[in-house]
Enzyme design. Structure first.
Site, mmCIF file in Angstrom:
data_model
loop_
_atom_site.group_PDB
_atom_site.id
_atom_site.type_symbol
_atom_site.label_atom_id
_atom_site.label_comp_id
_atom_site.label_asym_id
_atom_site.label_seq_id
_atom_site.Cartn_x
_atom_site.Cartn_y
_atom_site.Cartn_z
ATOM 1 N N TYR A 133 0.882 -1.200 -0.032
ATOM 2 C CA TYR A 133 0.105 0.049 -0.241
ATOM 3 C C TYR A 133 0.997 1.236 -0.210
ATOM 4 C CZ TYR A 133 -4.206 2.968 1.369
ATOM 5 O OH TYR A 133 -4.947 3.755 1.469
ATOM 6 N N ASP A 171 11.813 -2.589 9.393
ATOM 7 C CA ASP A 171 10.848 -2.080 8.755
ATOM 8 C C ASP A 171 9.950 -1.204 9.514
ATOM 9 O OD1 ASP A 171 9.679 -1.162 6.113
ATOM 10 O OD2 ASP A 171 8.501 -2.906 6.055
ATOM 11 N N GLY A 173 6.611 0.506 10.205
ATOM 12 C CA GLY A 173 5.208 0.540 9.099
ATOM 13 C C GLY A 173 5.105 -0.386 8.122
ATOM 14 N N CYS A 174 5.415 -1.625 8.332
ATOM 15 C CA CYS A 174 5.628 -2.460 7.662
ATOM 16 C C CYS A 174 4.440 -3.047 6.822
ATOM 17 C CB CYS A 174 6.199 -3.980 8.369
ATOM 18 S SG CYS A 174 5.000 -4.721 9.638
ATOM 19 N N SER A 197 -1.350 -1.501 13.178
ATOM 20 C CA SER A 197 -2.829 -2.239 12.674
ATOM 21 C C SER A 197 -2.914 -3.593 13.027
ATOM 22 C CB SER A 197 -2.798 -2.244 11.345
ATOM 23 O OG SER A 197 -3.539 -2.988 10.561
ATOM 24 N N CYS A 357 -5.937 11.977 -4.687
ATOM 25 C CA CYS A 357 -4.227 11.759 -4.493
ATOM 26 C C CYS A 357 -3.746 11.572 -5.853
ATOM 27 C CB CYS A 357 -4.221 10.303 -3.838
ATOM 28 S SG CYS A 357 -4.510 10.723 -2.207
#
Ligand SMILES: C[S@@+](CC[C@H](N)C(=O)[O-])C[C@H]1O[C@@H](n2cnc3c(N)ncnc32)[C@H](O)[C@@H]1O
Length: 399
Positions: A133, A171, A173-174, A197, A357
């Site tokens: 993402y 990493d 925010g993997c 998350s 975006c």
């Protein structure tokens, strides 16, 4: 009548392409020269006081709940607003209010979970199979498929680190784990991923088990600020610093530096803004609460202040525009299923987000940059040219 005069002035100044506006009384007017490419239909008037408080929130909300319809290409319309210096997107007169931002550990967790824990089933519908993402890397221009481009992005990042098998990588925010798992499987690194998350944590935990990587891969459900004194040979963080907040950005880069061994290398990849950092009303309220896009020079200043040395910088904005366009195509191909799963307002909201975006990258309002850094001038010396970044990696070196 007063209302229409306001609208006419507001809309005729907002786009650098001709647009037709159909008003709530059924009457249409065209602004700009040439044949109109887009028709904006107001089924009812959005109150002027909402527009003057924060136009992006007022119009975004009206689009979400169907008071505004757009016939034609939404991305093209929003790009036309970004490319017009007088439009409501840039005009401070229409940005008097911004949602409040907090970036404590507790607030960050709530913010991150509100976005990513919409559910793995939702993201699976329109991301590619790597569940990545962030901006992909289209090695062969725009022709690659997204799955290939996301794998190429991960390789591009890992090769920039000039990694040695057996070394360690963090990493930050993997996400759903493709980068860290590739680093382990293909490059033989011992990897740690952190995410806030729950859904991502569960997914990566299962992937580690399924791939038999428990001896070299671990994932933690933790804030990046809570990693203690441990250090790694490499730190990556992709599409993550946009969550950190203006007031924490300096500390974030200091943390990256702190988590690196003296000989370490970091690759930080994220969105920056040409004209200085900014919050965006509608995006902050509905998509990324707490999100902040730093200015390019603001980021560079923080990197320098953290004591790191920049080895390489690569802007990839056209790659992100393309990534977002593919996501939006995928999203619309699954629209019925998404509407059933999340409801119509959510679906319109997310479609608007992906288009907005893409438009922001297309117009050059924002960029996405890969910063390659070592730990100060006396840190690791990377090869003198970029050739090493493009050398083919050997196949699986997994221990
Ligand atoms: C846009 S996603 C990118 C995921 C992944 N790097 C990729 O490229 O697909 C941002 C990630 O940052 C994580 N994140 C955001 N704030 C965080 C924080 N304070 N601590 C740890 N992870 C965080 C989110 O949980 C999510 O995994």
């Amino acid at each position: 009548m007063l209302e229409k005069t306001f609208y006419k002035q507001f809309l005729s100044n907002s786009f650098n392409i001709p647009v037709t506006v159909t008003y709530w009384d059924g009457k249409s007017e065209t602004y700009g020269e040439g044949a109109p490419q887009v028709n904006i239909i107001f089924k009812e008037a959005v109150p002027i006081k909402e527009i003057t408080k924060n136009a992006s929130i007022a119009l975004g909300e009206a689009y979400m709940d169907g008071r505004i319809e757009i016939k034609g290409d939404i991305q093209e319309l929003i790009t036309a607003a970004y490319e017009n210096a007088d439009s409501f997107i840039h005009n401070k007169k229409f940005i008097k209010f911004l949602p409040k931002q907090k970036h404590s550990e507790k607030a960050s967790k709530e913010d991150v979970q509100s976005h990513y824990d919409v559910g793995n089933d939702f993201y699976r519908l329109w991301l590619d199979d790597t569940m990545t993402y962030s901006c992909a890397y289209f090695t062969n221009g725009n022709t690659d498929d997204l799955f290939q481009a996301q794998q190429d992005k991960v390789d591009h990042i890992l090769q920039k680190l000039n990694p040695k098998a057996g070394n360690t990588l963090l990493d930050i925010g993997c996400g759903w784990g493709t980068l860290m798992l590739t680093a382990a499987e293909k490059y033989g690194l011992r990897v740690t991923g952190v995410t806030l998350s729950q859904e991502q944590f569960d997914y990566v935990t299962q992937q580690i088990k399924d791939k038999g990587l428990e001896h070299i891969a671990e994932v933690k459900l933790l804030d990046y600020r809570e990693l203690g004194d441990r250090q790694w040979d490499y730190v990556t963080s992709v599409g993550m610093f946009e969550h950190v907040g203006e007031e924490n950005l300096g500390e974030y880069f200091k943390d990256v530096n702190r988590y690196l061994t003296d000989d370490g290398v970091a690759l930080i990849h994220g969105i920056t803004r040409q004209q200085g950092g900014a919050y965006n009303g509608w995006i902050n309220k509905y998509i990324f609460p707490g999100g902040y896009v730093p200015g390019l020079t603001e980021n560079i200043q923080h990197i320098v202040d953290a004591g790191m040395q920049i080895s390489d910088m690569e802007p990839l904005r056209r790659h992100y525009q393309r990534t977002l366009e593919i996501w939006d195509d995928n999203f619309n191909a699954k629209r019925q299923a998404i509407e059933k799963m999340q409801g119509i307002n959510f679906t319109r909201m997310w479609d608007l987000y992906l288009n907005a975006c893409a438009a922001s990258f297309e117009s050059g309002n924002i960029d996405v940059i890969q910063f390659l850094m070592t730990k100060g001038p006396s840190g690791r010396v990377l090869p003198i040219t970029r050739d090493y970044m493009y050398e083919a990696q050997s196949e699986t070196v997994h221990e």
